[in-house]
Motif scaffolding. Structure first.
Motif, PDB file in Angstrom:
ATOM      1  N   ARG A  58       0.857  -1.184   0.000  1.00  0.00           N
ATOM      2  CA  ARG A  58       0.000   0.000   0.000  1.00  0.00           C
ATOM      3  C   ARG A  58       0.891   1.231   0.000  1.00  0.00           C
ATOM      4  NH1 ARG A  58      -1.180   2.714   5.184  1.00  0.00           N
ATOM      5  NH2 ARG A  58       0.332   1.971   6.728  1.00  0.00           N
ATOM      6  N   ILE A  59       0.383   2.315  -0.546  1.00  0.00           N
ATOM      7  CA  ILE A  59       1.075   3.597  -0.462  1.00  0.00           C
ATOM      8  C   ILE A  59       0.776   4.198   0.897  1.00  0.00           C
ATOM      9  CG2 ILE A  59       1.282   5.921  -1.420  1.00  0.00           C
ATOM     10  CD1 ILE A  59       0.470   4.738  -4.136  1.00  0.00           C
ATOM     11  N   SER A  60       1.801   4.379   1.708  1.00  0.00           N
ATOM     12  CA  SER A  60       1.615   4.903   3.061  1.00  0.00           C
ATOM     13  C   SER A  60       2.058   6.356   3.194  1.00  0.00           C
ATOM     14  CB  SER A  60       2.378   4.053   4.076  1.00  0.00           C
ATOM     15  OG  SER A  60       3.773   4.029   3.771  1.00  0.00           O
ATOM     16  N   HIS A  61       2.959   6.812   2.301  1.00  0.00           N
ATOM     17  CA  HIS A  61       3.478   8.173   2.360  1.00  0.00           C
ATOM     18  C   HIS A  61       3.622   8.701   0.929  1.00  0.00           C
ATOM     19  CE1 HIS A  61       4.925   6.262   6.059  1.00  0.00           C
ATOM     20  NE2 HIS A  61       5.114   7.452   6.593  1.00  0.00           N
ATOM     21  N   ILE A  62       3.239   9.935   0.726  1.00  0.00           N
ATOM     22  CA  ILE A  62       3.512  10.650  -0.519  1.00  0.00           C
ATOM     23  C   ILE A  62       4.357  11.858  -0.138  1.00  0.00           C
ATOM     24  CG2 ILE A  62       2.524  11.907  -2.470  1.00  0.00           C
ATOM     25  CD1 ILE A  62      -0.053  10.193  -1.983  1.00  0.00           C
ATOM     26  N   VAL A  63       5.550  11.944  -0.694  1.00  0.00           N
ATOM     27  CA  VAL A  63       6.490  12.988  -0.296  1.00  0.00           C
ATOM     28  C   VAL A  63       6.837  13.831  -1.521  1.00  0.00           C
ATOM     29  CG1 VAL A  63       8.596  13.508   0.966  1.00  0.00           C
ATOM     30  CG2 VAL A  63       7.463  11.295   1.303  1.00  0.00           C
ATOM     31  N   VAL A  64       6.720  15.134  -1.374  1.00  0.00           N
ATOM     32  CA  VAL A  64       6.994  16.081  -2.453  1.00  0.00           C
ATOM     33  C   VAL A  64       8.243  16.880  -2.101  1.00  0.00           C
ATOM     34  CG1 VAL A  64       6.123  18.108  -3.671  1.00  0.00           C
ATOM     35  CG2 VAL A  64       4.576  16.212  -3.152  1.00  0.00           C
ATOM     36  N   THR A  65       9.256  16.815  -2.970  1.00  0.00           N
ATOM     37  CA  THR A  65      10.488  17.550  -2.671  1.00  0.00           C
ATOM     38  C   THR A  65      10.287  19.057  -2.775  1.00  0.00           C
ATOM     39  OG1 THR A  65      11.285  17.405  -4.970  1.00  0.00           O
ATOM     40  CG2 THR A  65      11.979  15.661  -3.427  1.00  0.00           C
ATOM     41  N   HIS A  66       9.413  19.486  -3.699  1.00  0.00           N
ATOM     42  CA  HIS A  66       9.136  20.918  -3.830  1.00  0.00           C
ATOM     43  C   HIS A  66       7.911  21.105  -4.712  1.00  0.00           C
ATOM     44  CE1 HIS A  66      11.555  19.975  -7.365  1.00  0.00           C
ATOM     45  NE2 HIS A  66      11.203  21.127  -7.921  1.00  0.00           N
ATOM     46  N   ALA A  67       7.278  22.252  -4.557  1.00  0.00           N
ATOM     47  CA  ALA A  67       5.977  22.498  -5.169  1.00  0.00           C
ATOM     48  C   ALA A  67       6.096  23.122  -6.556  1.00  0.00           C
ATOM     49  CB  ALA A  67       5.127  23.380  -4.256  1.00  0.00           C
ATOM     50  N   HIS A  68       6.755  22.408  -7.460  1.00  0.00           N
ATOM     51  CA  HIS A  68       6.664  22.689  -8.885  1.00  0.00           C
ATOM     52  C   HIS A  68       5.725  21.657  -9.492  1.00  0.00           C
ATOM     53  CE1 HIS A  68      10.587  25.197  -9.362  1.00  0.00           C
ATOM     54  NE2 HIS A  68       9.522  25.977  -9.360  1.00  0.00           N
ATOM     55  N   LEU A  69       4.953  22.075 -10.484  1.00  0.00           N
ATOM     56  CA  LEU A  69       3.886  21.226 -11.014  1.00  0.00           C
ATOM     57  C   LEU A  69       4.386  19.893 -11.537  1.00  0.00           C
ATOM     58  CD1 LEU A  69       1.879  24.008 -12.858  1.00  0.00           C
ATOM     59  CD2 LEU A  69       0.969  22.528 -11.041  1.00  0.00           C
ATOM     60  N   ASP A  70       5.623  19.845 -12.018  1.00  0.00           N
ATOM     61  CA  ASP A  70       6.134  18.575 -12.543  1.00  0.00           C
ATOM     62  C   ASP A  70       6.512  17.599 -11.431  1.00  0.00           C
ATOM     63  OD1 ASP A  70       8.248  20.468 -12.063  1.00  0.00           O
ATOM     64  OD2 ASP A  70       9.638  19.120 -13.080  1.00  0.00           O
ATOM     65  N   HIS A  71       6.471  18.036 -10.183  1.00  0.00           N
ATOM     66  CA  HIS A  71       6.751  17.164  -9.040  1.00  0.00           C
ATOM     67  C   HIS A  71       5.520  16.955  -8.157  1.00  0.00           C
ATOM     68  CE1 HIS A  71      11.244  17.063  -9.377  1.00  0.00           C
ATOM     69  NE2 HIS A  71      10.954  18.088 -10.168  1.00  0.00           N
ATOM     70  N   SER A  72       4.739  18.014  -7.987  1.00  0.00           N
ATOM     71  CA  SER A  72       3.651  17.990  -7.006  1.00  0.00           C
ATOM     72  C   SER A  72       2.260  17.881  -7.614  1.00  0.00           C
ATOM     73  CB  SER A  72       3.704  19.266  -6.153  1.00  0.00           C
ATOM     74  OG  SER A  72       3.549  20.417  -6.978  1.00  0.00           O
ATOM     75  N   GLY A  73       2.146  18.058  -8.925  1.00  0.00           N
ATOM     76  CA  GLY A  73       0.839  18.180  -9.541  1.00  0.00           C
ATOM     77  C   GLY A  73      -0.105  17.020  -9.282  1.00  0.00           C
ATOM     78  N   LEU A  74       0.444  15.816  -9.161  1.00  0.00           N
ATOM     79  CA  LEU A  74      -0.375  14.610  -8.986  1.00  0.00           C
ATOM     80  C   LEU A  74      -0.583  14.250  -7.519  1.00  0.00           C
ATOM     81  CD1 LEU A  74      -1.776  12.485 -10.805  1.00  0.00           C
ATOM     82  CD2 LEU A  74       0.347  11.164 -10.741  1.00  0.00           C
ATOM     83  N   ALA A  75       0.041  14.977  -6.617  1.00  0.00           N
ATOM     84  CA  ALA A  75       0.109  14.548  -5.217  1.00  0.00           C
ATOM     85  C   ALA A  75      -1.253  14.328  -4.588  1.00  0.00           C
ATOM     86  CB  ALA A  75       0.917  15.559  -4.400  1.00  0.00           C
ATOM     87  N   HIS A  76      -2.148  15.272  -4.717  1.00  0.00           N
ATOM     88  CA  HIS A  76      -3.410  15.162  -3.985  1.00  0.00           C
ATOM     89  C   HIS A  76      -4.384  14.192  -4.647  1.00  0.00           C
ATOM     90  CE1 HIS A  76      -2.379  17.813  -0.784  1.00  0.00           C
ATOM     91  NE2 HIS A  76      -2.002  18.746  -1.622  1.00  0.00           N
TER      92      HIS A  76
END
Length: 288
Positions: A58-76
């Motif tokens: 299971r995915i237990s943690h989602i970690v974003v290194t920084h809030a640029h769309l190419d890294h964080s866009g899918l997070a939520h």
């Protein structure tokens, strides 16, 4: 804790001049999985991440290194489907230095990929740990590319986000990018011995110490070039960019100009250059 927890990577389908072949999404763990930098908001990439979760996982943690769309866009979206919390330093504009906070209102509004809607479910500060079966991640605050940029240490392996990549240097674009902070973060990482870096773009960096030395030297050389150019007299940023970045495609000149601005802001803070009439991208810069 096991010495070598499983690490996999998925390449997001977002190649460009600034992302290389695309964003690397890293998946750490054997049962409870940490997804590091889920990447752009792309349905195919979301499906690929979900398909990588096998039986008993299971995915237990989602970690974003920084809030640029190419890294964080899918997070939520990934968080909503997996019910895993999203961890990051903060929003896209958190972590700015005082000088960049003062400079921001005078800068033109730019897209630059900032994910202005992003906010983590849980915040990570420097030194915070995330734990899963067989793995432990330690957050290292590395401002520079973005004020809220984090690297994540897994023992002597570092998920280095966009702070250190092998295929390219990082963009440092004020007011969210800060050259003084970027250099300090490079020097901080260089004080530790690392086995390898797993970056947000490009192949793993297998000689981190040399790569850090190369990046520091590159920025010091660029600073020296700017000072040398200003030795011929006052100049504006477009003139400096055309002189110093004559070998890049014209489409990348705006990013080059922002890199030069980042150097000039840092040099001004160290009383090496002066800006007339004030510190601004349209100003004329001269040696002090």
């Amino acid at each position: 804790m096991t010495a070598h927890p499983p690490i996999r990577s998925l390449l997001a389908p977002n190649p460009s001049a600034l992302t290389g072949n695309g964003t690397n999404t890293w998946i750490l763990g054997a049962t409870d999985l940490a997804v590091i930098d889920p990447g752009p908001d792309d349905p195919a990439h979301l499906a690929a991440i979900l398909a990588a979760v096998g039986p008993g996982q299971r995915i237990s943690h989602i970690v974003v290194t920084h809030a640029h769309l190419d890294h964080s866009g899918l997070a939520h979206r990934l968080g909503a489907l997996s019910r895993a919390p999203v961890y990051a330093y903060g929003t896209a504009t958190e972590g700015r230095s005082p000088v960049m906070t003062r400079l921001a209102p005078g800068l033109p509004v730019r897209g630059d990929g900032l994910d202005l809607t992003f906010a983590p479910d849980r915040r990570l500060s420097d030194g915070d740990a995330l734990l899963g079966p067989g793995w432990e991640l330690r957050a290292i605050h590395t401002p520079g590319h973005l004020g809220g940029h984090l690297c994540l240490a897994l023992g002597d392996t570092l998920f280095s986000g966009d702070h250190v990549m092998g295929w390219s240097t990082s963009t440092v674009s004020p007011p969210d990018g800060d050259m003084g902070a970027y250099m300090a973060s490079l020097h901080r990482l260089a004080r530790r011995r690392w086995l390898r870096f797993l970056p947000g773009h490009g192949a793993p960096v297998e000689d981190p110490g040399q790569r850090l030395r190369d990046l520091i030297t590159h920025r010091q050389t660029r600073e020296a070039q700017i000072l040398s150019a200003l030795g011929d007299g006052p100049a504006r940023i477009p003139e400096l960019a055309a002189r110093l970045y004559h070998d890049i495609p014209r489409s990348l000149l705006p990013a080059a100009e922002l890199n030069i601005l980042a150097h000039l802001v840092d040099l001004a803070s160290r009383n090496r250059v002066a800006a007339q009439p004030s510190l601004h991208p349209d100003s004329a810069f001269s040696l002090r």
